[in-house]
Scaffold this motif. Structure first.
Motif, PDB file in Angstrom:
ATOM      1  N   THR A  13       0.857  -1.243  -0.092  1.00 22.06           N
ATOM      2  CA  THR A  13       0.184  -0.003  -0.016  1.00 22.06           C
ATOM      3  C   THR A  13       0.798   1.141  -0.223  1.00 22.06           C
ATOM      4  O   THR A  13       0.209   2.388   0.011  1.00 22.06           O
ATOM      5  N   ILE A  14       2.211   1.225  -0.181  1.00 20.91           N
ATOM      6  CA  ILE A  14       3.126   2.469   0.196  1.00 20.91           C
ATOM      7  C   ILE A  14       3.889   2.469  -1.067  1.00 20.91           C
ATOM      8  O   ILE A  14       4.828   1.312  -1.267  1.00 20.91           O
ATOM      9  N   GLN A  64       0.944   6.768   0.073  1.00 24.67           N
ATOM     10  CA  GLN A  64       0.205   5.728   0.741  1.00 24.67           C
ATOM     11  C   GLN A  64      -1.165   5.459  -0.056  1.00 24.67           C
ATOM     12  O   GLN A  64      -1.874   6.626  -0.336  1.00 24.67           O
ATOM     13  N   ILE A  66      -4.636   5.561  -0.201  1.00 22.87           N
ATOM     14  CA  ILE A  66      -5.869   5.781   0.774  1.00 22.87           C
ATOM     15  C   ILE A  66      -7.138   6.144   0.060  1.00 22.87           C
ATOM     16  O   ILE A  66      -8.101   5.445   0.086  1.00 22.87           O
ATOM     17  N   SER A  70      -4.683   9.279  -4.604  1.00 19.06           N
ATOM     18  CA  SER A  70      -3.260   8.572  -4.153  1.00 19.06           C
ATOM     19  C   SER A  70      -3.247   7.255  -5.162  1.00 19.06           C
ATOM     20  O   SER A  70      -2.436   6.926  -5.695  1.00 19.06           O
ATOM     21  N   GLY A 115       4.427   4.057  10.531  1.00 16.35           N
ATOM     22  CA  GLY A 115       3.779   3.937   9.209  1.00 16.35           C
ATOM     23  C   GLY A 115       4.446   4.880   8.222  1.00 16.35           C
ATOM     24  O   GLY A 115       5.698   4.938   7.943  1.00 16.35           O
ATOM     25  N   LEU A 116       3.604   5.462   7.434  1.00 17.13           N
ATOM     26  CA  LEU A 116       3.933   6.308   6.246  1.00 17.13           C
ATOM     27  C   LEU A 116       4.909   7.533   6.966  1.00 17.13           C
ATOM     28  O   LEU A 116       5.736   7.906   5.994  1.00 17.13           O
TER      29      LEU A 116
END
Length: 281
Positions: A13-14, A64, A66, A70, A115-116
């Protein structure tokens, strides 16, 4: 147009995106951000700079998956394609860039990344480490597979501590618990910087207050317009209203009204959900 030189998925997801932007690369400082618009009909997205290289004329951002925008920026663009607009650097740089070399050498920094938020810690830690400042970094994630920038940050700090909620690697628990454990072992720090989910930064602040460590946090996740026009990123700092995009994005964590900030971080969830439905996810 701004050419994408590299696109790398750091986890499912990143994505890490390296963009050719010579003028921005020369001017960028730790803590600043960009506004990126994927195409002529795209939304303007504020993204913190995760690295810059004036020699290679590149800036790096981490995105990310989301919302619809993005997803578009990552899924519909590859290396060799170009984003319509990249504006920056915007916002104020981290406060330590204004310190004298003598003042910097007096400090020992600890970064708590979640996280991010792990990616924008990298240019800050690198800037300090290159100037001989003592730097430790704590990275937290739910599991080993979600950790990012471990090699990059490991190369620009004195000690790197990995934390996972499930104990799949490193310390079992959250980053703030690791900081408390380090303090109990006798580690001392004069400054902390926390970047990550709002709830993590709130508890990082509470932990640092208990340990008597001044802390700066990044409120970039509240930003929408990025130029002070929309007011969406308003945050109460020491009883005064500040805009994350023009007054920050970094503030003294001890002065932030965290209950208000967390409410504001959820204010556009219904619109984001509706946008994702239209996108087809």
């Amino acid at each position: 147009m701004f050419e994408i030189l590299e696109k790398t998925m750091l986890n499912p997801t990143i994505a890490k995106i390296v963009i050719k932007a010579p003028r921005i690369a020369k001017a960028a400082l730790p803590g600043q951000f960009l506004i990126i618009r994927a195409d002529e009909k795209g939304e303007r997205i504020p993204l913190t700079i995760s690295d810059s290289d004036p020699v290679k004329s590149t800036v790096t951002v981490v995105i990310q998956l989301i919302g619809a925008s993005s997803h578009t920026m990552v899924e519909k663009f590859e290396a060799g394609d170009s984003y319509a607009n990249v504006v920056g650097p915007l916002g104020n740089p981290s406060d330590f860039v204004h310190m004298s070399p003598e003042e910097l050498k007096k400090h020992r920094y600890v970064f708590i990344a979640g996280g991010l938020g792990t990616a924008p810690v990298y240019p800050q830690a690198k800037w300090l480490y290159e100037r001989g400042v003592a730097v430790d970094v704590i990275i937290g994630a739910r599991m080993k597979e979600l950790l990012i920038y471990t090699e990059e940050l490991g190369s620009v700090c004195d000690n790197l501590y990995l934390c996972t909620d499930d104990g799949s690697v490193g310390f079992k628990g959250v980053g703030t618990a690791k900081l408390e454990a380090l303090a109990a072992e006798g580690k001392t720090y004069t400054r902390c910087v926390a970047i990550g989910p709002m709830i993590m930064m709130k508890f990082a602040t509470l932990t640092c207050q208990k340990l008597n460590i001044p802390i700066m946090v990044s409120m970039n996740s509240l930003m929408v317009d990025g130029t002070g026009m929309c007011g969406a990123c308003r945050v109460s700092v020491g009883g005064q209203t500040k805009f994350s995009c023009v007054d920050g994005p970094e503030f003294d964590g001890a002065l932030i009204d965290w209950n208000e900030a967390m409410r504001r971080s959820r204010q556009y969830q219904p619109e984001e959900a509706a946008s994702m439905e239209r996108y087809g996810k």
